[in-house]
Design a protein around this motif. Structure first.
Motif, short mmCIF file in Angstrom:
data_model
loop_
_atom_site.label_atom_id
_atom_site.label_comp_id
_atom_site.label_asym_id
_atom_site.label_seq_id
_atom_site.Cartn_x
_atom_site.Cartn_y
_atom_site.Cartn_z
N ASN A 223 0.86 -1.62 -0.32
CA ASN A 223 -0.50 -0.01 -0.10
C ASN A 223 0.69 1.44 0.36
N THR A 224 2.14 1.04 -0.46
CA THR A 224 3.08 2.62 0.02
C THR A 224 3.28 2.81 -1.75
N PRO A 225 2.93 4.20 -1.73
CA PRO A 225 3.15 5.04 -3.16
C PRO A 225 4.61 5.10 -3.30
N SER A 226 5.03 5.00 -5.15
CA SER A 226 6.26 5.25 -5.39
C SER A 226 6.86 6.70 -4.71
N SER A 227 5.63 7.59 -3.88
CA SER A 227 6.37 8.47 -3.88
C SER A 227 7.04 8.73 -2.70
N VAL A 228 6.18 8.11 -1.63
CA VAL A 228 7.58 7.51 -0.80
C VAL A 228 8.26 6.84 -0.88
N PRO A 229 9.66 7.83 -0.05
CA PRO A 229 10.74 6.70 -0.48
C PRO A 229 10.65 5.20 0.31
N LEU A 246 22.30 -15.66 -0.60
CA LEU A 246 21.94 -15.60 -2.44
C LEU A 246 22.30 -13.91 -2.92
N PRO A 247 21.97 -14.03 -3.67
CA PRO A 247 22.40 -13.02 -4.21
C PRO A 247 20.71 -12.19 -3.77
N ILE A 248 20.88 -10.88 -3.83
CA ILE A 248 20.01 -10.10 -3.23
C ILE A 248 20.51 -8.67 -4.63
N LEU A 249 18.74 -8.98 -4.83
CA LEU A 249 18.71 -7.18 -5.05
C LEU A 249 17.75 -6.00 -4.87
N VAL A 250 17.86 -4.70 -5.57
CA VAL A 250 17.36 -3.92 -4.68
C VAL A 250 16.19 -2.93 -5.94
N SER A 251 15.44 -2.99 -5.44
CA SER A 251 13.76 -2.58 -7.07
C SER A 251 13.26 -0.94 -6.10
N GLY A 252 13.83 0.13 -6.46
CA GLY A 252 12.59 0.99 -6.29
C GLY A 252 13.75 2.50 -5.71
N THR A 259 22.40 8.88 -6.28
CA THR A 259 22.33 10.06 -5.44
C THR A 259 21.48 8.73 -4.94
N LEU A 260 21.71 7.97 -4.15
CA LEU A 260 20.91 6.38 -3.76
C LEU A 260 21.15 6.68 -2.32
N PRO A 261 19.70 5.61 -1.66
CA PRO A 261 19.63 5.83 -0.43
C PRO A 261 20.92 5.22 0.87
N TYR A 262 21.75 4.53 -0.14
CA TYR A 262 22.74 3.93 0.96
C TYR A 262 23.73 3.90 -0.30
N LEU A 302 20.96 -3.73 -8.52
CA LEU A 302 20.24 -2.65 -8.53
C LEU A 302 19.59 -3.21 -9.40
N MET A 303 18.60 -2.58 -9.50
CA MET A 303 16.88 -2.98 -10.63
C MET A 303 16.15 -1.52 -10.50
#
Length: 402
Positions: A223-229, A246-252, A259-262, A302-303
């Motif tokens: 329920n979290t909109p894409s406008s919320v970080p 296992l390998p993990i990709l992050v999307s979002g 400018t990535l937040p991490y 990164l995705m």
């Protein structure tokens, strides 16, 4: 073509896990193009791959329809059996076919049909759209972890029976096999992160003979909109817990690499601390009182979706879309045609302000982008792009590849 050539075309040489290894050996994260409804078509996948994207997803394909209709198969999964001039030096475009399904039988059948043409299959457990959730697809599956486990197990079993190299736990498993294929899952997170951890644990199964090759995490709830970080804290917990298994990709929120937040040891600049070590300094404030970004040492890739749509050259280090990307895209469209309205939408995104730090970097003004949408054929679009670029003293229009 003879059978040997045909066999080679149907068997991409690169197992996706090799791409993760290759990226790591190059001291960087793997770069992926997210599944986007309507937009992740062949011409666009070829374009982002030309500019450094390692792995591309198809739009989500409804497994039930894919199994029953050759029209669905023809329209939903378009691949190239030849290399276009714009991607000749890049080789194949490693592609993951993503399916929407809620039945082990339907997913395994669809995977069996698609696998000869792609590098792997992926189950969508993240689509938040109401129609998908009403059909018990997408993010609705985040409440049915046992079903998701059963679906990926059934898929891996079906592909193994078809002769594909998908048995990760077997001593004979060879990641270099031309018949190697991957099985993966893309998820969102729960408000209660413990439920997400239980979900992942169930889906992975035995970590030494796991059910999935890798995991993509979109750290927002259904329920979290894409406008919320994105929830970086949740991402930090999940990568530290499962990233060694296992390998993990992050999307979002992958808008630009700067400018990535991490941060990560596979990103530039190097981090100044790690939240996973006991000797790390306090994570709340950095120099000049600026909050430090969390360090994610176990993140593998990164995705990006919206940012790649606006800037296909994102992973080549561009903060905004260059004209070269427009040239590559237009040449790919000539060989892998798109409907005019869809292609024009791509162009208006690519020629707009994008998501980079410079909001004045648009290749075309708003008025010029509106003008393109009013055109009724590709010839007028190409002539107009030629005219605009020549007026600005650039190249004499869209570059045609031989």
């Amino acid at each position: 073509m003879d059978s040997e050539d045909g066999d080679e075309l149907l068997h991409p040489k690169t197992h996706p896990l090799k791409l993760f290894d290759a990226a790591k050996s190059q001291q960087r994260l793997l770069y992926a193009c997210a599944p986007m409804v309507r937009y992740s078509k062949l011409a666009f996948r070829q374009t982002v791959h030309h500019f450094g994207t390692d792995l591309c997803w198809t739009p989500m394909i409804l497994a039930k329809e894919f199994n029953r209709s050759h029209f669905a198969r023809d329209s939903d999964l378009t691949m190239s059996t030849s290399t276009s001039p714009s991607t000749r030096d890049k080789g194949e475009v490693p592609t993951i076919a993503q399916f929407g399904a809620n039945s082990p039988v339907e997913l395994s059948r669809a995977a069996s049909l698609a696998t000869p043409f792609v590098n792997g299959v992926d189950l969508n457990c993240g689509c938040p759209q109401s129609w998908a959730c009403a059909e018990k697809l997408g993010a609705a599956l985040m409440e049915r972890r046992e079903l998701v486990r059963d679906m990926v197990v059934a898929t891996r079993t079906r592909l193994l029976g078809d002769g594909w190299a998908v048995n990760l736990g077997s001593p004979s498993f060879d990641v270099d096999s031309p018949k190697g294929r991957s099985v993966s899952v893309k998820i969102r997170v729960h408000k209660d992160l413990r439920k997400t951890m239980d979900f992942i644990t169930t889906v992975i199964g035995d970590e030494h003979n796991r059910n999935i090759d890798w995991l993509t995490i979109h750290p927002r709830t259904r329920n979290t909109p894409s406008s919320v970080p994105i929830n970086v804290e949740a991402l930090e917990v999940l990568t530290s817990t499962f990233g060694t298994k296992l390998p993990i990709l992050v999307s979002g929120d992958v808008f630009t690499l700067s400018t990535l937040p991490y941060t990560s040891h596979l990103l530039d600049p190097q981090p100044t601390f790690s939240t996973s070590g006991d000797s790390s300094p306090p994570a709340d404030k950095g120099t000049n009182g600026v909050p430090q970004k969390p360090h994610l040492p176990n993140l593998s890739g990164l995705m990006s979706a919206r940012a790649l749509l606006a800037n296909p050259a994102l992973f080549a280090g561009y903060d905004s879309c260059p004209w070269d990307a427009v040239d590559v895209f237009m040449n790919n469209v000539a060989r892998a045609p798109l409907p005019l309205k869809l292609g024009v939408h791509h162009l208006t995104e690519m020629c707009g302000p994008g998501f980079g730090p410079d909001r004045n970097a648009a290749l075309l003004t708003k008025k010029e982008r509106i003008r393109i949408t009013e055109m009724s054929n590709w010839i007028d679009v190409i002539d107009y792009l030629d005219e605009v670029r020549s007026q600005r003293g650039g190249k004499s229009g869209v570059v045609r590849f031989a």
